[in-house]
Design an enzyme around this catalytic site. Structure first.
Site, mmCIF file in Angstrom:
data_model
loop_
_atom_site.group_PDB
_atom_site.id
_atom_site.type_symbol
_atom_site.label_atom_id
_atom_site.label_comp_id
_atom_site.label_asym_id
_atom_site.label_seq_id
_atom_site.Cartn_x
_atom_site.Cartn_y
_atom_site.Cartn_z
ATOM 1 N N ASP A 266 -67.000 89.827 65.716
ATOM 2 C CA ASP A 266 -65.755 89.059 65.759
ATOM 3 C C ASP A 266 -64.821 89.545 66.868
ATOM 4 O OD1 ASP A 266 -65.989 87.020 64.006
ATOM 5 O OD2 ASP A 266 -64.650 87.804 62.479
ATOM 6 N N ASP A 325 -70.669 98.490 57.436
ATOM 7 C CA ASP A 325 -69.581 98.391 58.403
ATOM 8 C C ASP A 325 -69.980 99.096 59.696
ATOM 9 O OD1 ASP A 325 -68.045 96.895 56.746
ATOM 10 O OD2 ASP A 325 -66.691 98.510 56.135
ATOM 11 N N ASP A 419 -64.522 92.485 49.086
ATOM 12 C CA ASP A 419 -65.598 93.198 48.393
ATOM 13 C C ASP A 419 -65.336 93.292 46.891
ATOM 14 O OD1 ASP A 419 -63.398 94.802 48.750
ATOM 15 O OD2 ASP A 419 -64.429 96.362 49.871
#
Length: 690
Positions: A266, A325, A419
């Site tokens: 992103d 991540d 999450d």
């Protein structure tokens, strides 16, 4: 006027002179441990007449040396503390002159009432100082006596203040104190029970056991035994860690035909996009099934990124989805340790693993974070996973069953804790979770207070947003009453709402205010003993951190300001509670770690020499351009945090008031807590920059 002679000292000295058995005088043993600083007079074997003749001269000379050494010691300590104080003043002045950006990331709603509270505290402290020097703390004036004797205005004001605080203010404060103390005890009891549950797990050796286990025999590999796994790496402008995260996933010990890697970028920085694309192409050339995805419209932050990736047609061919991540580096056997847990457990939705930190000893801030997160994973996640089969998904280092994600509605961007949102909805649909405490995934802790503050603000505003949205869904769900009570009262209210509320209210508002309203009592065991015991319980999963137990206790109270502000903002939908800021990373895990990791594999996918050349192969021109852009940018400076500074002065003012009333334990707590707030407000904790 001359000083009167000290007859007691003269009498003692004459006795020492007349004692024939006393041959060795050691005038001062407490001055210094250095033998050169000790003054010893040895008169063994000397002529008594000579000793008596020269005794007075030697005595004066020795006493002069003692006084000189005493003065030298005092000057040393004075210089040390003066240097420390001047360093603090210079640092504060540098922060004030260089602070050109707003010092508060969250909305200043909390700062305004705290600033008003500070003004009130300073006014009350001034009034109490006047009363102390006038002796009113021994015989306080009354309204009648003040009016009858026509004394000064200050005495009338003080007499009326005593009447108002006794009859009106103190009862209200005492009621609020009692409520917070009860909440404090309930939350402490919950923590004690969780620690006991963790001890029970350790004693009995309880842990999830998979029904199957992958062998290391690479010659007899049956591909049908390896389910299709989709690995996702969401990232945004992760120029410090993109290489190591992609490499860690690409060297997984899993058949290439049964694994697909999605790099979900992103980034809005074109240079970073080019670097990540080059890294993906490098691994594609080495035979790894890896794809690069970039959204043109970045909506929904991380949740929107994952939702977009799950909408691809080929996703339905993959039974499991592993999420990491950008700063996480799973070991090569990560999938082999997690995927077997799904075998025979058709109602299992999630397998969560533990985080391990590569920079936990970097500075004081990372050490304190390690204490908190070690307790979270070792105690909270493990106990909830074994006894309740439910816990909040940590957003990374976990494997989901694709069917479970589809069943609960997939990723939603309605909160900043996507999450936890997906975990709650999956639990409401009847899915179960497993936590593996033995499987660790390396990651990085934020090293600056600014990054940590933003992370904690998001982590504590999101649960309140989620609670407001899913409360009625929990009530209407088909779960048992016990599970509903656990989710509402323990998971959300007690651990996400009550904890920041009582921590901030009790130690930052009630405690300093009780010093100016002494009629409202706050027991010493609430201030010191119970928090000390709770801190010791929190630090048990990280025993090497015991020397930092006092800074940990003070820092947790300091962070209660941010957590309380975030909780209120999330609960009432204030301003920037929905802002999602990527936590800054420094890329502490080196590329050499990945090389060593690959060399331990029996059949490495690539040669270590080629990995060492990865930075040059992934586009040297783009990397140099990125470094030049970074150097030419504006240098980040340490910041000032006005809310913490205001609370520091409130607590230090309250400590002065406590000193006047001789409240020992309250004074020390307020003093050290005020210093902790001052250090945090001046950004003296964590990573220090120019």
């Amino acid at each position: 006027m001359s000083r009167p002679p000290n007859y007691e000292f003269q009498e003692w000295w004459n006795k020492q002179r007349e004692d024939p058995n006393h041959h060795l005088f050691l005038l001062d043993q407490s001055i210094d441990h250095n033998p050169h600083h000790r003054l010893i007079l040895d008169i063994r074997g000397a002529d008594p007449l000579v000793v008596d003749k020269d005794h007075r001269a030697r005595t004066v000379r020795q006493l002069s040396w003692v006084c000189l050494l005493r003065f030298h010691q005092f000057a040393h300590y004075f210089a040390y503390f003066s240097h420390a104080f001047l360093s603090l003043l210079r640092t504060a002045n540098r922060r004030l002159t260089s602070s050109v950006t707003p010092s508060e990331t969250p909305s200043p709603r909390l700062y305004r009432p705290i600033k008003a509270f500070l003004a009130l505290v300073l006014l009350l402290l001034l009034l109490e100082l006047v009363a102390y020097f006038k002796g009113w703390h021994f015989t306080p004036p009354t309204v009648r006596s003040s009016s009858a004797e026509l004394v000064d205005l200050v005495e009338i004001v003080y007499a009326n203040w005593l009447q108002v605080r006794t009859n009106y203010l103190a009862p209200v404060l005492q009621t609020l104190t009692n409520v917070c103390v009860v909440l404090f005890l309930v939350q402490s009891l919950d923590r004690v029970l969780m620690v006991l549950g963790c001890f029970w797990i350790k004693i009995r050796g309880l842990k999830p056991v998979a029904q199957m286990e992958y062998t290391q025999d690479l010659e007899n590999v049956h591909l049908e035994d390896y389910p299709m796994v989709l690995v996702q790496i969401p990232m945004c402008n992760e120029k410090e860690v993109y290489q190591q995260s992609i490499a860690s996933v690409c060297i997984q010990d899993w058949p290439r035909e049964r694994m697909l890697v999605q790099v979900l970028d992103d980034s809005n920085d074109l240079d970073v996009q080019a670097l990540i694309k080059a890294e993906v192409q490098k691994w594609q050339q080495r035979g790894v099934r890896i794809l690069y995805r970039h959204r043109l419209i970045r909506t929904g932050y991380k949740a929107g990124n994952l939702k977009s990736a799950m909408s691809c047609d080929y996703v339905k061919d993959y039974e499991f989805v592993a999420i990491f991540d950008a700063d996480f580096q799973p070991t090569p056997d990560f999938l082999k340790k997690t995927i077997p847990c799904f075998k025979g457990n058709d109602d299992l939705a999630l397998v969560q693993t533990r985080w391990a930190f590569v920079n936990k000893d970097e500075n004081l801030l990372t050490r304190l974070q390690n204490i908190n997160l070690s307790f979270h994973f070792e105690v909270e996640q493990q106990v909830n996973g074994l006894f309740i089969n439910f816990f909040g998904f940590n957003g990374t280092a976990g494997v989901w069953r694709t069917k479970a994600l589809e069943d609960c509605g997939g990723w939603l961007d309605r909160t900043t804790v996507e999450d936890m949102d997906v975990a709650v909805r999956a639990h409401l649909c009847g899915w179960k979770f497993i936590y593996l405490n033995d499987v660790k995934c390396l990651c990085e802790l934020p090293e600056s207070y600014e990054a940590y503050k933003k992370q904690q603000y998001r982590w504590h505003s999101g649960p309140m947003q989620l609670f407001r949205l899913c409360f009625m869904d929990i009530i209407r769900s088909k779960m048992s009453l016990a599970k509903k009570a656990n989710m509402i009262f323990l998971f959300f209210l007690l651990r996400k709402l009550v904890l920041p509320f009582y921590s901030f209210t009790l130690f930052c508002i009630i405690l300093p205010l009780s010093m100016f309203l002494p009629e409202a009592q706050l027991p010493a065991w609430v201030v010191c003993y119970v928090p000390g015991i709770m801190s010791m319980l929190n630090i048990l999963p990280a025993p090497r951190s015991f020397p930092f137990i006092v800074p940990y206790l003070l820092f947790e109270n300091t962070m209660s300001v941010t957590k309380f502000n975030a909780m209120v903002s999330g609960l009432f939908k204030f301003g920037n509670s929905y802002e999602w800021i990527v936590t800054k990373k420094l890329g502490r895990s080196s590329e050499a770690d990945l090389i060593a990791m690959m060399e331990t594999e029996s059949e490495p996918l690539v040669e270590s020499t080629s990995l060492q050349r990865s930075s040059s192969e992934s586009g040297l021109a783009e990397l140099n351009k990125l470094q030049m852009t970074k150097k030419s940018g504006k240098t980040r400076r340490n910041r000032l945090y006005k809310t913490e500074l205001a609370l520091a002065f409130i607590l230090l003012s309250a400590s002065v008031r406590s000193l006047l009333s001789a409240q020992g334990i309250h004074f020390y707590f307020l003093l050290f807590q005020g210093i902790a707030f001052l250090a945090v407000g001046l950004d003296l904790i964590g990573e220090q920059v120019g």
